[in-house]
Design a protein around this motif. Structure first.
Motif, PDB file in Angstrom:
ATOM      1  N   ALA A   1     -15.470  -9.988   5.813  1.00 48.88           N
ATOM      2  CA  ALA A   1     -15.700  -8.821   6.663  1.00 48.88           C
ATOM      3  C   ALA A   1     -14.388  -8.155   7.050  1.00 48.88           C
ATOM      4  O   ALA A   1     -14.235  -6.923   6.928  1.00 48.88           O
ATOM      5  CB  ALA A   1     -16.470  -9.239   7.917  1.00 48.88           C
ATOM      6  N   CYS A   2     -13.432  -8.936   7.500  1.00 49.13           N
ATOM      7  CA  CYS A   2     -12.159  -8.372   7.978  1.00 49.13           C
ATOM      8  C   CYS A   2     -11.335  -7.797   6.832  1.00 49.13           C
ATOM      9  O   CYS A   2     -10.583  -6.834   7.025  1.00 49.13           O
ATOM     10  CB  CYS A   2     -11.364  -9.435   8.724  1.00 49.13           C
ATOM     11  N   THR A   3     -11.458  -8.375   5.638  1.00 54.13           N
ATOM     12  CA  THR A   3     -10.734  -7.852   4.483  1.00 54.13           C
ATOM     13  C   THR A   3     -11.281  -6.484   4.084  1.00 54.13           C
ATOM     14  O   THR A   3     -10.517  -5.557   3.781  1.00 54.13           O
ATOM     15  CB  THR A   3     -10.835  -8.828   3.292  1.00 54.13           C
ATOM     16  N   ILE A   4     -12.601  -6.338   4.103  1.00 58.27           N
ATOM     17  CA  ILE A   4     -13.203  -5.035   3.794  1.00 58.27           C
ATOM     18  C   ILE A   4     -12.765  -4.001   4.821  1.00 58.27           C
ATOM     19  O   ILE A   4     -12.347  -2.885   4.474  1.00 58.27           O
ATOM     20  CB  ILE A   4     -14.737  -5.141   3.749  1.00 58.27           C
ATOM     21  N   TRP A   5     -12.839  -4.360   6.099  1.00 58.34           N
ATOM     22  CA  TRP A   5     -12.402  -3.427   7.152  1.00 58.34           C
ATOM     23  C   TRP A   5     -10.915  -3.097   7.011  1.00 58.34           C
ATOM     24  O   TRP A   5     -10.504  -1.950   7.157  1.00 58.34           O
ATOM     25  CB  TRP A   5     -12.665  -4.030   8.524  1.00 58.34           C
ATOM     26  N   GLY A   6     -10.113  -4.129   6.733  1.00 57.82           N
ATOM     27  CA  GLY A   6      -8.667  -3.928   6.681  1.00 57.82           C
ATOM     28  C   GLY A   6      -8.214  -3.045   5.537  1.00 57.82           C
ATOM     29  O   GLY A   6      -7.244  -2.282   5.676  1.00 57.82           O
ATOM     30  N   PHE A   7      -8.897  -3.129   4.399  1.00 56.95           N
ATOM     31  CA  PHE A   7      -8.521  -2.318   3.245  1.00 56.95           C
ATOM     32  C   PHE A   7      -9.333  -1.023   3.139  1.00 56.95           C
ATOM     33  O   PHE A   7      -9.167  -0.264   2.179  1.00 56.95           O
ATOM     34  CB  PHE A   7      -8.682  -3.125   1.949  1.00 56.95           C
ATOM     35  N   SER A   8     -10.210  -0.769   4.124  1.00 51.72           N
ATOM     36  CA  SER A   8     -11.026   0.447   4.069  1.00 51.72           C
ATOM     37  C   SER A   8     -10.207   1.745   4.051  1.00 51.72           C
ATOM     38  O   SER A   8     -10.687   2.754   3.508  1.00 51.72           O
ATOM     39  CB  SER A   8     -12.028   0.480   5.229  1.00 51.72           C
ATOM     40  N   PRO A   9      -8.963   1.775   4.594  1.00 48.87           N
ATOM     41  CA  PRO A   9      -8.186   3.018   4.458  1.00 48.87           C
ATOM     42  C   PRO A   9      -7.978   3.444   3.006  1.00 48.87           C
ATOM     43  O   PRO A   9      -7.861   4.641   2.729  1.00 48.87           O
ATOM     44  CB  PRO A   9      -6.846   2.667   5.129  1.00 48.87           C
ATOM     45  N   LEU A  10      -7.953   2.477   2.081  1.00 45.53           N
ATOM     46  CA  LEU A  10      -7.795   2.819   0.665  1.00 45.53           C
ATOM     47  C   LEU A  10      -8.983   3.656   0.189  1.00 45.53           C
ATOM     48  O   LEU A  10      -8.821   4.602  -0.598  1.00 45.53           O
ATOM     49  CB  LEU A  10      -7.681   1.545  -0.180  1.00 45.53           C
ATOM     50  N   TYR A  11     -10.167   3.303   0.667  1.00 39.15           N
ATOM     51  CA  TYR A  11     -11.376   4.062   0.305  1.00 39.15           C
ATOM     52  C   TYR A  11     -11.310   5.478   0.870  1.00 39.15           C
ATOM     53  O   TYR A  11     -11.573   6.454   0.153  1.00 39.15           O
ATOM     54  CB  TYR A  11     -12.613   3.324   0.832  1.00 39.15           C
ATOM     55  N   TYR A  12     -10.958   5.609   2.146  1.00 37.16           N
ATOM     56  CA  TYR A  12     -10.954   6.939   2.762  1.00 37.16           C
ATOM     57  C   TYR A  12      -9.852   7.830   2.196  1.00 37.16           C
ATOM     58  O   TYR A  12      -9.985   9.062   2.212  1.00 37.16           O
ATOM     59  CB  TYR A  12     -10.858   6.815   4.278  1.00 37.16           C
ATOM     60  N   LYS A  13      -8.793   7.249   1.681  1.00 45.64           N
ATOM     61  CA  LYS A  13      -7.758   8.048   1.024  1.00 45.64           C
ATOM     62  C   LYS A  13      -8.286   8.682  -0.261  1.00 45.64           C
ATOM     63  O   LYS A  13      -7.821   9.749  -0.674  1.00 45.64           O
ATOM     64  CB  LYS A  13      -6.544   7.165   0.699  1.00 45.64           C
TER      65      LYS A  13
END
Length: 304
Positions: free
Chosen positions: A14-26
């Protein structure tokens, strides 16, 4: 695999998905934040409602929204989380991921303050020291930059208020979040309909953008489901400590991947807040161990 090991893996996921989510929004920087938020809301509802339908729990959603009080509480929570989501999306697209990371580091300590102010909770001396260190970090950052870190503060406060509002809800995490996005989906669909009526919507403009927008529902739902499962298998102290994986990975994305500037004042602020979190977490772990020892000692076994 034991429950605790499964819980740890779920929490890391869960925390890894949240933590790397900025890559998706970029990847969706060409989509205006409000439009992206509307899609995230609608597709999240589709995923969550589908999950409840598969589990045969749609009745729980009707129950959660069945009373005026519950619906109002979920509506207020929905406003807080949508404000949080919007600011996060905007900040990533605008190149302020360092501030989002700082905000989510600050969130646990803001929650502590809200507990003291609203719930009249009491803190140990070292916990007050932790809050003071965090406040010092924000103060010196404000002085150094000539302006308060508003993005960090608003993210921390809205997420803290979101948790406070939901504190007394009896519904589970997945049901309550489904209720929240259900309440938000109507306005989101109206906005998207108006946008496409003006010929300005990006959905359907190209296959990659459309697929990424639809994927936002799964990106929102999956970590929450993992987090909910982990929370049932792990102690609250462990869950609290592991949540710091999220802002740590956001910090990594900001500085290493996106190359955002890290001033001396930012470094000092992060250092003070990390120290504050270490102190607060240490006290929390000690208190939890003490509670466990007391609960394991029955009255009959207690020494005279």
């Amino acid at each position: 695999m034991t429950n605790s090991k499964t819980g740890v893996l779920m929490m890391i996921g869960a925390c890894t998905i949240w933590g790397f989510s900025p890559l998706y929004y970029k990847l969706l920087v060409h989509v205006p934040p409000l439009e992206l938020l509307a899609h995230r809301t609608v597709w999240s509802f589709v995923v969550f409602a589908g999950l409840l339908a598969v589990q045969g729990r749609l009745g729980a959603l009707r129950t959660a929204l069945g009373t005026v009080r519950n619906a109002a509480t979920l509506g207020l929570a929905a406003l807080m989380i949508s404000a949080n989501w919007f600011l996060f999306i905007f900040s990533v697209q605008a190149g302020h991921v360092t501030q989002t990371s700082l905000g989510y580091y600050m969130f646990p300590l803001v929650s502590v303050l809200l507990g003291v102010l609203v719930m009249k909770e009491r803190l140990a001396r070292m916990q007050w020291v932790a809050v003071a260190l965090a406040a010092l970090g924000v103060a010196q950052l404000t002085w150094g930059l000539g302006a308060a870190p508003w993005i960090s503060l608003i993210l921390a406060v809205t997420f803290g208020l979101y948790g406070l509002i939901k504190r007394n809800l009896k519904t589970g995490a997945v049901v309550s979040v489904t209720g929240e996005v259900a309440l938000l989906s109507g306005p989101a669909l109206l906005y998207l309909g108006w946008l496409h009526g003006q010929g300005a919507g990006v959905f359907g403009s190209d296959a990659v953008t459309t697929a990424l927008l639809v994927f936002s529902g799964l990106l929102t739902a999956l970590p929450l489901v993992l987090f909910s499962g982990a929370a049932q298998k792990l102690s609250m102290a462990t869950v609290g400590l592991m949540q710091y994986i999220n802002p740590t990975l956001q910090f990594f994305c900001a500085v290493v991947i996106f190359g955002e500037a890290l001033t001396l004042y930012h470094t000092l602020a992060f250092g003070l807040i990390w120290l504050a979190l270490a102190l607060y977490s240490g006290v929390s772990l000690t208190q939890e161990r003490a509670r466990r020892r007391r609960s394991m000692t029955s009255p009959a076994e207690a020494p005279l």
